[in-house]
Design an enzyme around this catalytic site. Sequence first.
Site: not given
Ligand code: GCW
Length: 716
Positions: A184-185, A308, A382, A404, A410, A538
């Site tokens: 993922e990413r 999510e 994010d 984190e 991404e 965003h």
């Molecule tokens: O940045 C977003 C991403 C998701 C990611 C999520 C997260 C792992 O688009 O792909 O999922 O954050 O950090 O949980």
Amino acid sequence: MKRFKILFLFIVIFSALPVLAEDGYDLWLRYKPLEDVRIQRSMAKKFGSITVTGESETANVIKQELEHALGEMLSTNISISDTWNRQALLIGTPETSSEINSLGLNEKLNSLAKDAYTIKNSRIGNRNVIVIASNTDVGALYGTFHFIRLIQTLQNISDLDIVESPKHMHRVLNHWDNLDRTVERGYAGFSIWDWHKLPRYIYPQYHDYARANASVGINGTVLTNVNANALVLTDEYIDKAAALADLFRPYGIKVYLTARFSAPIEIGGLETADPLNSEVKEFWKEIANNIYKKIPDFGGFVVKADSEGQPGPHNYNRTHGEGANMLAEALEPHGGIVMWRAFVYSHEVPVDRALQAYNEFVPLDGTFKDNVLIQVKNGPIDFQPREPYHPMFGAMPNTPLMMEFQITQEYFGHAIHLTYLAPLYKETLDTDTHVQGEGSYVSKVLDGTLHNYPTTAISGVANIGTDRNWTGHLFGQSNWFAYGRLAWDHTLSAELIADEWVRMTFSNKPAVIEPIVEMMMESREIGVNYRTPIGLHHIMAASHHYGPGPWVSGRRPDWTSVYYHNASEEGVGFDRSESGSNSVGQYPEPLRSIYNSVEDVPEKFLLWFHHLPWNHEMKSGRTLWNEMVHKYYTGAESVTWMQEKWNSVEPYIDAQRFKHVKQLLEMQRQDAIWWRNSCVLYFQQFSKMPIPDGFEKPENDLEYYENKQLRFVPGI
Ligand code: GCW
């Protein structure tokens, strides 16, 4: 005369040979013969024979690394003995070496963090010796890598008195790697973990991965995606994870896994995953017992819950505290930790997404078990190219918070754009939260000094994959490196880290170092300018997040762009002031007042916190519209400047790596124009103001950009 002829011939032949091709596999552990032959010879004389004490597997790793590094750099065979016999380099612990023991370093080392080390020019008997000492073998390994770096970067080693102690206990990489090897990413190929062949087949890359991490002090790896698959907790997969743990142990690296909250249902045959249910508790205890049987030093779990689509305690009307504590209880007897993510938000509540994590977690401060850390992204939305720091930092004095960061790019051009992320990391780490008066930096929350956290940690979402050069873009390596260096010591400057990386990766020549470091240091701001200047955020394309998408709408609002930029004829920006969503209210004074004030808020955050008319006057004297256009254009234009910097190093770099970066920079230039044109044309519909004279007009209209579709972008 004849001698001169031969010399001449030599020079002709060697200068005609192209610099040998390199594919980047060696990372920064690229041990080339030192360019100055005299230095090389004198060092070979000194360090051709060295002492590494101890018989552990880690001691063997130290020996192998030195044999390789010194052997290559000094062009000689290195002989290594276990006991000191007047050699000029002595490595070990007070336990493994009586000489080190007699130097009286114990007291100093004991007062420092685990795995601290010293590198010191000392005198033993009548000999001058460089001593690398730690209380632990792993610390000695870290010291060894430091020493190698000193030689690689041509530092003076005649008067060393280095003491290094890590600022965070757990320095972790988070792989968002799935069991089917997609990432993922991830933009550097597939997952390096070949679950299918594990545990029977071990790739050499696993060792080199461990070397690279140990070289910067990374001591943990979360093997699996936070969007977790419960299967990884079954016997079959624990055996596979155990094989990696065995391999990483000598390098001081612990293995962690992600725990899917609904695992009791999915693999445990239970009907619930309610954290207060006794069978559920029992299930997790059994899982933990089983893991520790196979991985005695297992690090613990990372959890994404109620976010999510991931299951979590909310499904059972329980709090994150109740969820985290249940897992913590299962790990506690074994010494494991829970890294519980604060990346929790929902579109079902009508609250600004930027506020939600704080609202959810801060009231729980002090209710978590001792072995729980809350893992917080650097900003409240994010991993955007720029965000203000997350206001949770400083707001939970009784709960260890950990950082984190995202290393994988991404929102920053994937593995195609060159973006050196250390300036982003530093911007957050060096922000003064003021919670305990001036100097209450985010970094001091993390390293535990501000609130006396008993446990400290930092994590970075990895950008590593099966690509031969590990990170897709060669310069992605610099972000892995920089993350590790800052996880060890957040006081290092982004520039110093870039300088180290360039020397280790390319060359010590000023003609190489200067332009590349300059380019790296500007690259983050340039990337912000052509994407999201003045606090925009965003506004990327939906789903793959690679290109521009300021027009994205028509889905859950917090996943659209229009929700965040709020552009209309009246103006643009998210009103988070006291009269808006009041996210400023989550920041302590004086930041609250500063962010709340249109005049005082740093302009880089202006549209993050405020909604303003297009003719709002900026500090430059330009209108907001003109300033925005200016930023988009200078941002895109600056990629050409980066290209010039890169082109200037061509004579000094192997053709393979040169061309790789050159091609990517040209893609970046084109993409920057794509971002610029899309955003300027999009916002122009609302500002209804012209693109100022002097800026070339976009070659296509807005519709063209809106219809541009990318298919099969990796990492989704
Ligand atoms: O940045 C977003 C991403 C998701 C990611 C999520 C997260 C792992 O688009 O792909 O999922 O954050 O950090 O949980």
